[in-house]
Design an enzyme around this catalytic site. Structure first.
Site, PDB file in Angstrom:
ATOM      1  N   GLU A  46       0.832  -1.202   0.000  1.00 42.07           N
ATOM      2  CA  GLU A  46       0.000   0.000   0.000  1.00 42.07           C
ATOM      3  C   GLU A  46       0.873   1.260   0.000  1.00 42.07           C
ATOM      4  O   GLU A  46       1.828   1.359   0.778  1.00 42.07           O
ATOM      5  CB  GLU A  46      -0.918   0.001   1.225  1.00 42.07           C
ATOM      6  CG  GLU A  46      -1.882   1.171   1.278  1.00 42.07           C
ATOM      7  CD  GLU A  46      -2.751   1.156   2.534  1.00 42.07           C
ATOM      8  OE1 GLU A  46      -3.795   1.842   2.522  1.00 42.07           O
ATOM      9  OE2 GLU A  46      -2.389   0.485   3.503  1.00 42.07           O
ATOM     10  N   LYS A 119      -9.993   2.638  -2.407  1.00 45.31           N
ATOM     11  CA  LYS A 119     -10.215   2.072  -1.075  1.00 45.31           C
ATOM     12  C   LYS A 119     -11.524   2.584  -0.483  1.00 45.31           C
ATOM     13  O   LYS A 119     -11.758   3.796  -0.411  1.00 45.31           O
ATOM     14  CB  LYS A 119      -9.042   2.444  -0.175  1.00 45.31           C
ATOM     15  CG  LYS A 119      -9.067   1.849   1.219  1.00 45.31           C
ATOM     16  CD  LYS A 119      -7.756   2.179   1.919  1.00 45.31           C
ATOM     17  CE  LYS A 119      -7.686   1.613   3.323  1.00 45.31           C
ATOM     18  NZ  LYS A 119      -6.378   1.905   3.961  1.00 45.31           N
ATOM     19  N   CYS A 156      -5.898  -2.773   2.341  1.00 50.16           N
ATOM     20  CA  CYS A 156      -5.630  -2.685   3.774  1.00 50.16           C
ATOM     21  C   CYS A 156      -6.873  -2.780   4.657  1.00 50.16           C
ATOM     22  O   CYS A 156      -7.377  -3.867   4.879  1.00 50.16           O
ATOM     23  CB  CYS A 156      -4.827  -1.428   4.078  1.00 50.16           C
ATOM     24  SG  CYS A 156      -3.957  -1.510   5.669  1.00 50.16           S
TER      25      CYS A 156
END
Length: 295
Positions: A46, A119, A156
């Site tokens: 990430e 995300k 994540c």
């Protein structure tokens, strides 16, 4: 890609420097190493271009963001085309003035952008002040057809949400990639460190077995920040097969290129014997879209 064909993946677990150009140079070397080892899909950690800047709320750090398409996707696209690999790269995207995302770009083996995933779940915890920087993603749980397979990409904090893994799996992905930046707070490691790492690994293995899908998670290593208020990133990148078994595991503190071979035939076999998708009661799950069910 012919249906059911095996493919090899690589996870690039790096320690990130302050200088973005230094990280780019190291990443190129690692991608070349992965391709030389036969990797067809390479996933980076990430926000691989920089140290994890979300440890603080600092308006000057918005200068690290870039457009997509932009310098990094152009550079990665050329590399993907040269090496004939697919690259999954997490970037700090500047979408417009004042509008930023934590975005994964998928570069096809032809060098073109196959698509983006923004995300969706944005944390706001001590040393993880991501809501200051990122707007929530608005593209949904999208999958990407590539030369070597159909990929699902989440990022994540998304990894703690079974709904996200399920939606991506229902989209026909062969594998879920999770570019990640997670580690220990110095004051918590002794008491909670082992249990935090175990919970992180367990939730993602559960996505693999519950969906009958490969799951690949790549994290960074190294300590970033001041001694008492930084993060020790715990590495431990891994790949789990559709049964939830870990088939490749990186260390907690070393830079590595982790390789794993994935076989869609195993996905078919596991789903035949554990037909969770067949037995889902989709008629009964309507309440899941509510924030809370008690009045």
């Amino acid at each position: 890609m012919a249906s059911g064909e095996k493919f090899r993946i690589a996870l690039v677990q790096n320690c990130c420097a302050i200088d973005p150009n230094q990280n780019l140079a190291k990443t190129e070397w690692k991608i070349r190493e992965a391709a030389a080892a036969g990797a067809q899909i390479v996933c980076l950690e990430e926000l691989f271009r920089t140290q994890y800047f979300c440890r603080e709320e600092n308006h000057e750090l918005f200068a690290l963001a870039e457009t997509i398409p932009g310098p990094s996707t152009e550079w990665l696209g050329k590399l993907a085309c040269e090496l004939r690999v697919v690259i999954v790269a997490s970037l700090f995207e500047k979408r417009a003035a004042g509008l930023y995302h934590n975005t994964a770009a998928v570069l096809g083996s032809d060098g073109q952008i196959a698509g983006l995933y923004r995300k969706m779940h944005i944390p706001d915890d001590p040393l993880y002040f991501e809501k200051f920087y990122f707007a929530p993603g608005d593209l949904g749980s999208v999958n990407f057809d590539t030369s070597f397979g159909r990929l699902g990409v989440l990022v994540c904090w998304d990894q703690w949400y079974p709904e996200a893994a399920r939606l991506s799996s229902l989209g026909g992905a062969n594998i879920l990639f999770y570019p990640t930046a997670i580690g220990w707070h110095p004051s918590e490691k002794t008491r909670y460190g082992a249990s935090q790492l175990d919970a992180w690994r367990t939730i993602q293995r559960s996505h693999a077995s519950a969906n009958g899908i490969y799951v690949a998670t790549v994290n960074r290593v190294g300590y970033e920040g001041p001694p008492a208020h930084g993060i020790e990133f715990w590495g431990s990148s891994f790949v789990a097969d559709p049964f939830g078994q870990v088939i490749a595991q990186a260390s907690a503190d070393k830079e590595e290129v982790l390789l794993a071979d994935c076989d869609p035939a195993l996905q078919e076999e596991v789903r035949r014997h554990w037909p969770f998708l067949r037995d889902r009661r989709i008629d009964a799950y309507g309440p899941i879209v509510n924030r809370w069910l008690l009045k």
